[in-house]
Write an enzyme that holds these catalytic residues in place. Sequence first.
Site, mmCIF file in Angstrom:
data_model
loop_
_atom_site.group_PDB
_atom_site.id
_atom_site.type_symbol
_atom_site.label_atom_id
_atom_site.label_comp_id
_atom_site.label_asym_id
_atom_site.label_seq_id
_atom_site.Cartn_x
_atom_site.Cartn_y
_atom_site.Cartn_z
ATOM 1 N N LEU A 87 33.350 36.337 47.787
ATOM 2 C CA LEU A 87 32.250 35.434 47.377
ATOM 3 C C LEU A 87 32.436 34.230 48.301
ATOM 4 O O LEU A 87 31.598 33.560 48.655
ATOM 5 C CB LEU A 87 31.842 35.460 46.138
ATOM 6 C CG LEU A 87 31.518 36.549 45.309
ATOM 7 C CD1 LEU A 87 30.985 36.073 43.787
ATOM 8 C CD2 LEU A 87 30.245 37.230 46.007
ATOM 9 N N HIS A 128 42.974 40.690 43.561
ATOM 10 C CA HIS A 128 41.970 39.670 44.329
ATOM 11 C C HIS A 128 41.954 38.278 43.773
ATOM 12 O O HIS A 128 42.075 37.252 44.140
ATOM 13 C CB HIS A 128 40.750 40.405 44.700
ATOM 14 C CG HIS A 128 39.822 39.491 45.514
ATOM 15 N ND1 HIS A 128 39.603 39.926 46.784
ATOM 16 C CD2 HIS A 128 39.214 38.351 45.387
ATOM 17 C CE1 HIS A 128 38.721 38.826 47.207
ATOM 18 N NE2 HIS A 128 38.675 38.098 46.256
ATOM 19 N N GLU A 129 41.593 38.270 42.224
ATOM 20 C CA GLU A 129 41.183 37.224 41.541
ATOM 21 C C GLU A 129 42.615 36.427 41.230
ATOM 22 O O GLU A 129 42.580 35.361 41.057
ATOM 23 C CB GLU A 129 40.739 37.453 40.285
ATOM 24 C CG GLU A 129 39.148 38.227 40.308
ATOM 25 C CD GLU A 129 38.217 37.673 41.510
ATOM 26 O OE1 GLU A 129 38.582 36.440 41.579
ATOM 27 O OE2 GLU A 129 37.602 38.271 42.033
ATOM 28 N N HIS A 132 43.481 34.386 44.082
ATOM 29 C CA HIS A 132 42.710 33.019 43.965
ATOM 30 C C HIS A 132 43.298 32.002 42.932
ATOM 31 O O HIS A 132 43.258 30.747 43.446
ATOM 32 C CB HIS A 132 41.258 33.162 43.298
ATOM 33 C CG HIS A 132 40.315 33.747 44.591
ATOM 34 N ND1 HIS A 132 39.993 33.137 45.615
ATOM 35 C CD2 HIS A 132 39.589 34.868 44.251
ATOM 36 C CE1 HIS A 132 38.942 33.678 46.320
ATOM 37 N NE2 HIS A 132 38.960 34.701 45.507
HETATM 38 ZN ZN ZN Z 1 37.443 36.258 46.156
#
Ligand code: ZN
Length: 163
Positions: A87, A128-129, A132
């Site tokens: 996103l 993936h998170e 981050h």
């Molecule tokens: Zn992402």
Amino acid sequence: MTIRTYGDPVLRRPAEPVETIDDETRDICEQMVEAMIRADGVGLAAPQIGISKRIVVLDVDGEFHILINPRLVETSEETESFTEGCLSVPGVHAEVSRSARATIEGTSLDGSPVRITGEGLLARAIQHEIDHLNGNLFLDHLTPVRRQSLLKEFQRKRREANT
Ligand code: ZN
């Protein structure tokens, strides 16, 4: 509240642990869930809404999770390649290789311990998170050449969207 996109320094900063779960934490989680649902995402990390805290929300295959201070505790040696997007890097996708299974542990909003093991999309979203929270993005997993071409495509699409 808007989702921060590539180039925003908050996305590159390692996030701080949450010290106490208080009203502020609950408020952040609420904003994250809202942002994830509005963007139709499968996961979101707090830095993506500009908050440098170790909080992740996941919504994969009808399974919904809020994790405070999540840690990746296990990943399989077996990997899977899959088309992935973010996103925070809207409009572009790339094939990324990740562990086929992953386990994270963290704390839920009510303070109880949570442990989640996922495969497929859930394993991918977990990794993936967590990336981050460490200031990493999916494009960091690509070869330099592939990353450059993806970034070019991203910048071009961003320019087009702004004109
Ligand atoms: Zn992402």
